[in-house]
Design a protein around this motif. Structure first.
Motif, mmCIF file in Angstrom:
data_model
loop_
_atom_site.group_PDB
_atom_site.id
_atom_site.type_symbol
_atom_site.label_atom_id
_atom_site.label_comp_id
_atom_site.label_asym_id
_atom_site.label_seq_id
_atom_site.Cartn_x
_atom_site.Cartn_y
_atom_site.Cartn_z
ATOM 1 N N ARG A 80 12.311 1.146 -2.615
ATOM 2 C CA ARG A 80 12.112 0.937 -1.353
ATOM 3 C C ARG A 80 11.160 1.844 -0.607
ATOM 4 O O ARG A 80 9.940 1.311 0.235
ATOM 5 C CB ARG A 80 13.256 0.779 -0.286
ATOM 6 N N GLN A 81 11.212 3.121 -0.807
ATOM 7 C CA GLN A 81 10.411 4.135 -0.120
ATOM 8 C C GLN A 81 9.042 3.753 -0.736
ATOM 9 O O GLN A 81 7.925 3.999 0.054
ATOM 10 C CB GLN A 81 10.897 5.564 -0.172
ATOM 11 N N LYS A 82 8.745 3.640 -2.025
ATOM 12 C CA LYS A 82 7.526 3.534 -2.717
ATOM 13 C C LYS A 82 6.906 2.219 -2.111
ATOM 14 O O LYS A 82 5.745 2.396 -1.883
ATOM 15 C CB LYS A 82 7.715 3.386 -4.115
ATOM 16 N N ALA A 83 7.698 1.211 -2.106
ATOM 17 C CA ALA A 83 7.049 -0.077 -1.574
ATOM 18 C C ALA A 83 6.406 0.207 -0.035
ATOM 19 O O ALA A 83 5.301 -0.329 0.293
ATOM 20 C CB ALA A 83 8.028 -1.088 -1.574
ATOM 21 N N LYS A 84 7.190 0.980 0.717
ATOM 22 C CA LYS A 84 6.911 1.100 1.918
ATOM 23 C C LYS A 84 5.718 2.191 2.106
ATOM 24 O O LYS A 84 4.597 1.847 2.842
ATOM 25 C CB LYS A 84 7.829 1.844 2.829
ATOM 26 N N ARG A 85 5.356 2.901 1.234
ATOM 27 C CA ARG A 85 4.327 3.651 1.092
ATOM 28 C C ARG A 85 2.904 2.954 0.815
ATOM 29 O O ARG A 85 1.834 3.194 1.404
ATOM 30 C CB ARG A 85 4.428 5.042 0.261
ATOM 31 N N ASP A 86 3.165 2.290 -0.141
ATOM 32 C CA ASP A 86 2.115 1.200 -0.583
ATOM 33 C C ASP A 86 1.491 0.392 0.410
ATOM 34 O O ASP A 86 0.268 0.175 0.578
ATOM 35 C CB ASP A 86 2.342 0.601 -1.997
ATOM 36 N N THR A 129 1.703 1.000 3.562
ATOM 37 C CA THR A 129 0.958 1.779 4.627
ATOM 38 C C THR A 129 -0.186 2.104 4.007
ATOM 39 O O THR A 129 -1.341 2.192 5.122
ATOM 40 C CB THR A 129 1.991 2.935 5.145
ATOM 41 N N ASP A 130 -0.445 2.677 3.107
ATOM 42 C CA ASP A 130 -1.692 3.184 2.506
ATOM 43 C C ASP A 130 -2.685 2.038 2.615
ATOM 44 O O ASP A 130 -4.200 2.153 2.889
ATOM 45 C CB ASP A 130 -1.592 3.659 1.192
ATOM 46 N N GLY A 131 -2.337 0.966 2.287
ATOM 47 C CA GLY A 131 -3.340 -0.424 2.281
ATOM 48 C C GLY A 131 -3.981 -0.931 3.829
ATOM 49 O O GLY A 131 -5.001 -1.006 3.920
ATOM 50 N N LEU A 132 -3.329 -0.535 4.830
ATOM 51 C CA LEU A 132 -3.590 -1.041 6.093
ATOM 52 C C LEU A 132 -4.459 0.314 7.077
ATOM 53 O O LEU A 132 -5.136 0.106 7.950
ATOM 54 C CB LEU A 132 -2.105 -1.290 7.175
ATOM 55 N N GLY A 133 -4.480 1.517 6.374
ATOM 56 C CA GLY A 133 -5.013 2.720 6.931
ATOM 57 C C GLY A 133 -6.675 2.621 6.835
ATOM 58 O O GLY A 133 -7.471 3.173 7.723
#
Length: 262
Positions: free
Chosen positions: A240-246, A248-252
């Motif tokens: 779940r943490q990994k999916a959340k980071r991915d 976040t990186d796409g929207l930056g």
């Protein structure tokens, strides 16, 4: 004329003497006639009174006996059963208790017939003391005259163990699981026929070492299940943490698209 006067004088003399004669005959008749006695009427005013009847009947030696018509009921207490337990040993015989207290004993067959079968209660292993490893046999007495008891072990080559008539337990050697043990009652007429309730197969309880082993195995399995559950929870958390980071990186970087053009 003289004879006539003489006759008249004799007649007058006879008539003058006749009243005395009649009174004599009347007195004699009265004295010789039976007397008329009227029956005496006796009155009884009450039953069971304390009145002295001698005053009412002075001519009688004994006053009339008056019987009371009231019957006093005799109340008898309901007999109770004797406080006798056929499964307890070294008791006073029930017959002695009955003679002392008047209680009732259960029906008991005599000594001239074989006794009924006793009832076996338990086969308990001894785990402490000098008799550790032996088996205690417990039984209840039958409703019969018994002189002694015998404990017979199936497959045993030795003689049966004998115990006194007042005993209700006895020790035997170690037994294997499933061994059949019977208790027999004996008197001068013979012994009872074995029955389903006078025999029992030995079923040893689980040992403490076995219980400890089961506890260790159960604890290990439970610990392993906890580890698996904790690992699954941790893996899901990391995913779940990994999916959340991915995400976040796409929207930056807004100039970045999937085609790689600006």
């Amino acid at each position: 004329m003289t004879s006539l006067c003489w006759n008249l004088a004799a007649l007058l003399l006879f008539l003058s003497a006749s009243p005395l004669l009649n009174s004599h005959h009347f007195t004699y008749a009265a004295s010789t006639s039976p007397s008329v006695t009227h029956p005496q009427i006796k009155f009884i005013t009450g039953l069971g009174s304390d009145k002295n009847y001698e005053d009412d009947y002075p001519d009688e030696e004994h006053p009339p006996e008056v019987l009371s018509s009231v019957r006093t009921p005799i109340l008898q207490a309901t007999p109770q059963l004797c406080q006798y337990d056929s499964c307890s040993e070294n008791q006073e015989p029930c017959a002695d208790l009955s003679r002392k207290t008047g209680c009732l004993c259960p029906g008991i067959s005599g000594a001239d017939v074989p006794p009924h079968a006793p009832r076996i209660q338990a086969l308990l292993p001894i785990s402490e003391g000098d008799d550790r490893g032996k088996i205690e046999v417990q039984w209840c007495a039958p409703s019969s005259v018994v002189s002694r008891y015998r404990v017979v072990i199936q497959g045993s080559e030795g003689d049966a163990l004998e115990f006194g008539d007042v005993l209700r337990r006895g020790l035997v050697g170690s037994l294997e699981a499933g061994t059949k043990v019977c208790v027999e009652a004996v008197n001068k007429a013979g012994h009872n026929i074995p029955s389903d309730f006078s025999c029992m197969r030995y079923d040893p309880p689980a040992s403490s070492d076995h219980e400890l082993l089961i506890g260790v195995i159960g604890g290990g399995v439970a610990f392993l299940l906890l580890l698996i559950i904790a690992a699954v929870i941790l893996w899901k958390y990391k995913m779940r943490q990994k999916a959340k980071r991915d995400s976040t990186d796409g929207l930056g970087n807004p100039s970045y698209n999937t085609e790689g053009t600006l």
